[in-house]
Motif scaffolding. Structure first.
Motif, PDB file in Angstrom:
ATOM      1  N   VAL A   7       0.847  -1.196   0.000  1.00 38.63           N
ATOM      2  CA  VAL A   7       0.000   0.000   0.000  1.00 38.63           C
ATOM      3  C   VAL A   7       0.881   1.245   0.000  1.00 38.63           C
ATOM      4  O   VAL A   7       0.671   2.184  -0.782  1.00 38.63           O
ATOM      5  CB  VAL A   7      -0.948  -0.023   1.226  1.00 38.63           C
ATOM      6  CG1 VAL A   7      -1.678   1.304   1.375  1.00 38.63           C
ATOM      7  CG2 VAL A   7      -1.931  -1.193   1.128  1.00 38.63           C
ATOM      8  N   LEU A   8       1.879   1.228   0.860  1.00 35.55           N
ATOM      9  CA  LEU A   8       2.805   2.356   0.915  1.00 35.55           C
ATOM     10  C   LEU A   8       3.481   2.552  -0.436  1.00 35.55           C
ATOM     11  O   LEU A   8       3.642   3.687  -0.914  1.00 35.55           O
ATOM     12  CB  LEU A   8       3.855   2.107   2.006  1.00 35.55           C
ATOM     13  CG  LEU A   8       4.789   3.272   2.276  1.00 35.55           C
ATOM     14  CD1 LEU A   8       4.030   4.445   2.891  1.00 35.55           C
ATOM     15  CD2 LEU A   8       5.937   2.855   3.199  1.00 35.55           C
ATOM     16  N   GLN A   9       3.854   1.447  -1.014  1.00 34.23           N
ATOM     17  CA  GLN A   9       4.534   1.503  -2.300  1.00 34.23           C
ATOM     18  C   GLN A   9       3.682   2.227  -3.353  1.00 34.23           C
ATOM     19  O   GLN A   9       4.183   3.047  -4.125  1.00 34.23           O
ATOM     20  CB  GLN A   9       4.839   0.059  -2.758  1.00 34.23           C
ATOM     21  CG  GLN A   9       5.585  -0.045  -4.082  1.00 34.23           C
ATOM     22  CD  GLN A   9       6.913   0.701  -4.043  1.00 34.23           C
ATOM     23  OE1 GLN A   9       7.489   0.920  -2.975  1.00 34.23           O
ATOM     24  NE2 GLN A   9       7.384   1.145  -5.208  1.00 34.23           N
ATOM     25  N   ARG A  10       2.399   1.962  -3.363  1.00 35.48           N
ATOM     26  CA  ARG A  10       1.514   2.624  -4.330  1.00 35.48           C
ATOM     27  C   ARG A  10       1.416   4.122  -4.036  1.00 35.48           C
ATOM     28  O   ARG A  10       1.338   4.943  -4.957  1.00 35.48           O
ATOM     29  CB  ARG A  10       0.104   2.000  -4.310  1.00 35.48           C
ATOM     30  CG  ARG A  10       0.034   0.621  -4.909  1.00 35.48           C
ATOM     31  CD  ARG A  10       0.455   0.595  -6.357  1.00 35.48           C
ATOM     32  NE  ARG A  10      -0.626   1.051  -7.235  1.00 35.48           N
ATOM     33  CZ  ARG A  10      -0.447   1.602  -8.423  1.00 35.48           C
ATOM     34  NH1 ARG A  10       0.774   1.809  -8.879  1.00 35.48           N
ATOM     35  NH2 ARG A  10      -1.469   1.960  -9.157  1.00 35.48           N
ATOM     36  N   LEU A  11       1.417   4.464  -2.749  1.00 31.40           N
ATOM     37  CA  LEU A  11       1.409   5.890  -2.421  1.00 31.40           C
ATOM     38  C   LEU A  11       2.679   6.552  -2.949  1.00 31.40           C
ATOM     39  O   LEU A  11       2.635   7.670  -3.481  1.00 31.40           O
ATOM     40  CB  LEU A  11       1.287   6.097  -0.901  1.00 31.40           C
ATOM     41  CG  LEU A  11      -0.104   5.900  -0.306  1.00 31.40           C
ATOM     42  CD1 LEU A  11      -0.050   5.970   1.220  1.00 31.40           C
ATOM     43  CD2 LEU A  11      -1.087   6.961  -0.842  1.00 31.40           C
ATOM     44  N   VAL A  12       3.793   5.865  -2.791  1.00 32.99           N
ATOM     45  CA  VAL A  12       5.067   6.418  -3.246  1.00 32.99           C
ATOM     46  C   VAL A  12       5.074   6.540  -4.768  1.00 32.99           C
ATOM     47  O   VAL A  12       5.440   7.577  -5.331  1.00 32.99           O
ATOM     48  CB  VAL A  12       6.237   5.553  -2.739  1.00 32.99           C
ATOM     49  CG1 VAL A  12       7.553   5.980  -3.379  1.00 32.99           C
ATOM     50  CG2 VAL A  12       6.321   5.617  -1.212  1.00 32.99           C
ATOM     51  N   GLU A  13       4.667   5.495  -5.443  1.00 36.03           N
ATOM     52  CA  GLU A  13       4.696   5.491  -6.907  1.00 36.03           C
ATOM     53  C   GLU A  13       3.816   6.579  -7.523  1.00 36.03           C
ATOM     54  O   GLU A  13       4.142   7.132  -8.566  1.00 36.03           O
ATOM     55  CB  GLU A  13       4.183   4.139  -7.440  1.00 36.03           C
ATOM     56  CG  GLU A  13       5.158   3.000  -7.270  1.00 36.03           C
ATOM     57  CD  GLU A  13       4.460   1.660  -7.528  1.00 36.03           C
ATOM     58  OE1 GLU A  13       5.077   0.620  -7.249  1.00 36.03           O
ATOM     59  OE2 GLU A  13       3.298   1.658  -7.980  1.00 36.03           O
ATOM     60  N   THR A  14       2.699   6.829  -6.896  1.00 39.33           N
ATOM     61  CA  THR A  14       1.745   7.780  -7.486  1.00 39.33           C
ATOM     62  C   THR A  14       1.930   9.190  -6.945  1.00 39.33           C
ATOM     63  O   THR A  14       1.244  10.108  -7.383  1.00 39.33           O
ATOM     64  CB  THR A  14       0.300   7.341  -7.179  1.00 39.33           C
ATOM     65  OG1 THR A  14       0.128   7.321  -5.744  1.00 39.33           O
ATOM     66  CG2 THR A  14      -0.006   5.967  -7.738  1.00 39.33           C
ATOM     67  N   ASN A  15       2.854   9.346  -6.009  1.00 41.46           N
ATOM     68  CA  ASN A  15       2.957  10.631  -5.306  1.00 41.46           C
ATOM     69  C   ASN A  15       3.230  11.798  -6.235  1.00 41.46           C
ATOM     70  O   ASN A  15       2.720  12.897  -6.039  1.00 41.46           O
ATOM     71  CB  ASN A  15       4.041  10.562  -4.235  1.00 41.46           C
ATOM     72  CG  ASN A  15       4.055  11.792  -3.355  1.00 41.46           C
ATOM     73  OD1 ASN A  15       3.091  12.029  -2.625  1.00 41.46           O
ATOM     74  ND2 ASN A  15       5.110  12.587  -3.429  1.00 41.46           N
ATOM     75  N   GLY A  16       4.032  11.569  -7.262  1.00 41.44           N
ATOM     76  CA  GLY A  16       4.413  12.670  -8.141  1.00 41.44           C
ATOM     77  C   GLY A  16       3.338  13.081  -9.129  1.00 41.44           C
ATOM     78  O   GLY A  16       3.464  14.111  -9.798  1.00 41.44           O
ATOM     79  N   GLU A  17       2.289  12.315  -9.221  1.00 42.40           N
ATOM     80  CA  GLU A  17       1.271  12.628 -10.232  1.00 42.40           C
ATOM     81  C   GLU A  17       0.360  13.770  -9.787  1.00 42.40           C
ATOM     82  O   GLU A  17       0.055  13.911  -8.614  1.00 42.40           O
ATOM     83  CB  GLU A  17       0.403  11.394 -10.505  1.00 42.40           C
ATOM     84  CG  GLU A  17       1.179  10.238 -11.079  1.00 42.40           C
ATOM     85  CD  GLU A  17       0.277   9.064 -11.410  1.00 42.40           C
ATOM     86  OE1 GLU A  17      -0.859   9.290 -11.866  1.00 42.40           O
ATOM     87  OE2 GLU A  17       0.717   7.908 -11.178  1.00 42.40           O
ATOM     88  N   ILE A  18      -0.040  14.544 -10.769  1.00 37.46           N
ATOM     89  CA  ILE A  18      -1.079  15.554 -10.527  1.00 37.46           C
ATOM     90  C   ILE A  18      -2.417  14.862 -10.737  1.00 37.46           C
ATOM     91  O   ILE A  18      -2.658  14.255 -11.784  1.00 37.46           O
ATOM     92  CB  ILE A  18      -0.914  16.719 -11.531  1.00 37.46           C
ATOM     93  CG1 ILE A  18       0.409  17.459 -11.278  1.00 37.46           C
ATOM     94  CG2 ILE A  18      -2.110  17.679 -11.450  1.00 37.46           C
ATOM     95  CD1 ILE A  18       0.520  18.110  -9.930  1.00 37.46           C
ATOM     96  N   LEU A  19      -3.261  14.928  -9.734  1.00 42.63           N
ATOM     97  CA  LEU A  19      -4.546  14.228  -9.796  1.00 42.63           C
ATOM     98  C   LEU A  19      -5.676  15.162  -9.395  1.00 42.63           C
ATOM     99  O   LEU A  19      -5.471  16.071  -8.595  1.00 42.63           O
ATOM    100  CB  LEU A  19      -4.541  13.019  -8.843  1.00 42.63           C
ATOM    101  CG  LEU A  19      -3.562  11.893  -9.182  1.00 42.63           C
ATOM    102  CD1 LEU A  19      -3.542  10.865  -8.058  1.00 42.63           C
ATOM    103  CD2 LEU A  19      -3.953  11.235 -10.503  1.00 42.63           C
ATOM    104  N   THR A  20      -6.841  14.902  -9.917  1.00 47.46           N
ATOM    105  CA  THR A  20      -7.982  15.732  -9.523  1.00 47.46           C
ATOM    106  C   THR A  20      -8.353  15.419  -8.071  1.00 47.46           C
ATOM    107  O   THR A  20      -7.912  14.425  -7.480  1.00 47.46           O
ATOM    108  CB  THR A  20      -9.171  15.524 -10.471  1.00 47.46           C
ATOM    109  OG1 THR A  20      -9.455  14.129 -10.510  1.00 47.46           O
ATOM    110  CG2 THR A  20      -8.841  16.038 -11.863  1.00 47.46           C
TER     111      THR A  20
END
Lengths: 341, 341, 341, 341
Positions: D16-29
């Motif tokens: 779960v943490l890994q997914r937070l890290v991987e997606t952290n840099g994305e701009i999301l609505t």
């Protein structure tokens, strides 16, 4: 798509995320009793020059507003806010849901003036029907305001003096406090805010955290049972570490201000670009949010190339939109925006 | 002292009192299940031309407003009212205490215009942030308004049409309904109100009763469990007969309208006197309340000879005051007032 | 039909009605500011031996309970009540609607024992999760209780001592206080109640009035803004005279106690009759309410001849019913009842 | 110190943490409109076999309970819960704060039996005073319960049938749902829950997430305006991605069940150890929480070596304590515990 719509479309600041990753494997006590939360409190107390401050960490802004306001208001009391205040407009009636009236006063550049506040209080006092009315029990201000504007130190001092004379608390919503403190045209420090307000919160969600706001009662003046109130409002995180660790990171080595300054630097560049391109500002602001007035057609066309925030209708043919920078905005973003505009 | 301060400084109309006295010795069932309450409902249904109406008797106006409004609003809904509406100003935040926002629109002569209502609803619909806002769930109007003015039939029809198109209820506060129906310049009947509104109340307290208001859901459309809601709000009288008997008397042989007409006749005389004496009207009204603008000194002096109601500050040097007639005002009162003015 | 169903099926006591009639023609100030209301307060202060008492008149019991309780509880506080307490059972969730939990303790003959109260408080204090729980913020008792039983002076003193040691208010619901004070087997006086409680109310509706309850804060300890709270809860009568005049009558020449004693005399006779006829008492009580256990068939049959009150199911085959006397019950009523039973 | 005190002393599951890290840099609505939140909803719909489910992500359990319950209850309705239910005991009166009574029924092993529910409803229906009482408007159950026990499929079906016959919603609090689904002795699947309940939530905070609960309205039956209600309760995360990403990870490749099974495997070992060491179980449970009765001295001594959770007083000399495993408990932890016990 290029994104200037808000300061919370990003994730956590890398340093904040890093601390979450580093501490993830640790077993920590719950509900905010862990050592990182404690460390964060200590650092915030230092940043505020308030060694006796009571500090609570909540998850988001509306939650914080409704918990603090309902926790501090008497039964028949209302909270005075600018008619453009977040609690008056965009919190889905959360304050009313706790049983209290939001008593609006006309705003000036998103702010409550000392004159408007005095007039509101004097009108209440002079009204022979006032015992049939909610009484003013708190003053709520945002800094920066919802329009990105800032109170000057003199303005804050004037509001604070009025509140103290009347013995009602002054509450400052600092959802974007970092961008206010880092502004190039402010004379207000965190210590000033702590000195002049009775409660305020330091926003994390919009300034580098994934979520989280730090509520500060500067003189140890949290209402009795405030912890239980937080629980009662559904605002107590079981894993309090989630916010504690993030604020510990944000208040280590001045990160909170450093990243806020970055957003301000880019906002100043943004202003230059907007001005160069002939955009019409809705209001002059010195923080990370810039509001301009677009023709509706122009708004629609621009929205296909860059994400902006609708703010409000200006008139039948025009719309007020917001461009926001944040700690994560880059020079490349600005360059791309310049191309588009 | 001569008294024109309000229409509730008197006791009950003698006929109403007489019925209380006559029925006092009877053993009657409780909580509004008695035969007089039933008879009153039947008579009101006839007066409204609404054979299927659900009718409830409550004790007072604020209580009625808060019970009806909270009983009909969805969780995140607000109620639209004129900014001078009683619920917006002089009910101590009672609506907010039930968890709902009073969404004010600017008034015109105390009224909500169809234009203002449409504009308010259109602004909500156009607002891209509307899911972060309370939604309009009811429209509240007073007839007569707080300034004694009246909706015309066309105005009422326009508001009703807007509400029906949107499927939100229209609620008419008739605290002084009798004086509205008896006005010489109205084209609105009780049947019109029943046809055009989704709920309204017929005021007793200010029109001949010691206390009591009759809530009418004209098409049998009371919310489920409304009786329990009345109890929950502390608004259920154990001796329901107290209000039932009074309304039975008020709706026997047209007493309600007869006594209202008396007040209107004297109000028309009052207007003549005030005009003759050169008083400046705050608003032109055709019901039992007349508002004039006095210099503050004049107000103070006059208050020593005749009881008036403070209404609101007009400006720094002037005050709006109310003269009210009622079913109990006499020609002698008017003659004495003419002497004083 | 013969009626022993409750003590509020009658109208006003003739002397009370007489005062309403006599004063009806007077012009009086509103919202409880009139001279009869003032006189009633003075007489109640004398009856309670509390010269500094703050007194407010409300219309009914549930309304009084919810206004007093919500007005005195902190935000996360609950009110301790017997599980048979009126606020716990038969007020439609009115207390919860104000945002507070009713924390029930097991009753003994409708009463809270000092032991039960101490145990409840001790359990709270010992619970390591107590900051996740509403805290005890008030104790609510009824005197007489919902079963017509009475606290002894020693019992009241014990409860009061516990409350004072903890600094939480003791609130006594005196909806039928007269019948308690007039009981042949009580050692509790009104002055005792005023001395031992922090707030209580003197019931009018069930003891001679058409409506009305007198809330007494014996040491001038009404919460700040209590008048506005009354308004906010819809509990402020525009014609405050309605209740003021009635209480003025009830507290003139000891009428309140005199008429209560009459009800007690007849209740004692009623007990004799019920005992003679072999009825099984649900509880031994010394006030105007008597509870007996009937077979369901017997209940149905009896209900055709005399109006009784359903109280609660006893078991599958039996029902607890209430016979109540009041100031208006007559010897003839009892004779007729004796015939029927 | 060795820690068996709860299942939320850890951070996020590494995946779960890994997914937070991987997606952290994305701009999301924002506010839950991002693609990860959408993906999580799709996966949950599949896991529930409910293609039309409405799904909302909130931050924590109390918040979820109060938002769902207040959002679905009518004005005078109460929610039926076991007297040991979380909403009845340990949520600081949050449900009452929204204006509703928690109507408790006696629990059996932490559960509401069909018999108890039927009896409660029948008692309400038979009560002649029921219009003076809150009516049952929802049934709340926890699965696993607060004692770690589980409803059997037959038990759930029986409760569901009662609720449907009465047309009141059945709400299942699944704060620890994973540990229930993964139990070795359950015949209840997620699809069963979705089929039998009207709303339920899938707990994240205690099953691998840093925070977050997924509310499921299985048949697209969310109340109108539920999004706004979430906002109104302060429960809407600005960065909705925080919970969306975590649930996307938890419902990818069956992670939610896999990690729950791990906790169950270790809980079964824990039970063996506790049994071997002669500990006395408070209740037999098949999920990750095990409750044993300790002498108070033993509790104090043991607490110095291993973190346990106080649950409740058993009697004067004994305390009920909880040992909890979670997805993060290791064989080493169990070995160390075996040494200590």
């Amino acid at each position: 798509m290029l994104n200037f719509s808000s300061d919370y479309t990003n994730g956590a600041h890398p340093d904040v995320l890093q601390r979450l990753v580093e501490t993830n494997g640790e077993i920590l006590t719950t509900y905010g009793s862990d050592r990182y939360t404690e460390a964060a409190k200590t650092k915030i107390r230092a940043a505020c020059s308030c060694p006796d401050a009571d500090i609570y960490f909540l998850a988001g802004g509306t939650q914080t507003n409704l918990t603090v306001i309902s926790g501090m208001l008497g039964l028949c009391a209302g909270v005075i806010a600018a008619d453009t205040g977040h609690i008056a407009l965009h919190e889905a009636g959360a304050i009313e849901y706790t049983g209290h009236k939001v008593m609006t006063v006309p705003q000036h550049e998103g702010k409550i003036t000392a004159e408007a506040l005095s007039a509101c209080l004097a009108a209440f006092d002079a009204d022979e029907n006032r015992t049939h009315m909610p009484y003013p029990g708190m003053v709520y201000i945002s800094h920066p305001t919802e329009y990105g504007t800032l109170y000057s130190l003199a303005e804050l001092e004037a509001l604070s003096a009025i509140c103290r004379a009347r013995e009602i608390p002054l509450f400052l919503d600092g959802a974007r406090l970092g961008y206010g403190l880092a502004s190039r045209r402010t004379d207000v420090t965190m210590a000033d805010i702590a000195r002049l307000c009775d409660v305020f919160y330091i926003g994390g969600t919009k300034v580098g955290a994934l979520c989280g706001e730090a509520v500060v009662f500067p003189r140890g003046n949290a209402p009795r049972h405030f912890f239980t109130m937080v629980k009662q409002h559904g605002a107590l995180l079981a894993k309090g570490r989630l916010v504690g660790v993030q604020f510990d990171a944000l208040f280590t080595d001045g990160l909170y201000l450093t990243i806020s300054r970055h957003a301000i630097d880019l906002a100043e560049e943004l202003k230059v670009i907007l001005r160069e391109k002939g955009y019409r500002f809705f209001m002059e602001t010195d923080t990370n949010q810039q509001f301009v007035i677009l023709q509706n057609g122009q708004y629609a066309a621009l929205s296909e190339k860059v994400a902006l925030s609708y703010w409000e209708a200006y008139d039948e043919h025009h719309t007020v939109v917001r461009f926001a920078t944040s700690w994560s905005t880059t020079e490349e973003d600005l360059a791309a925006l310049r191309e588009i505009l």
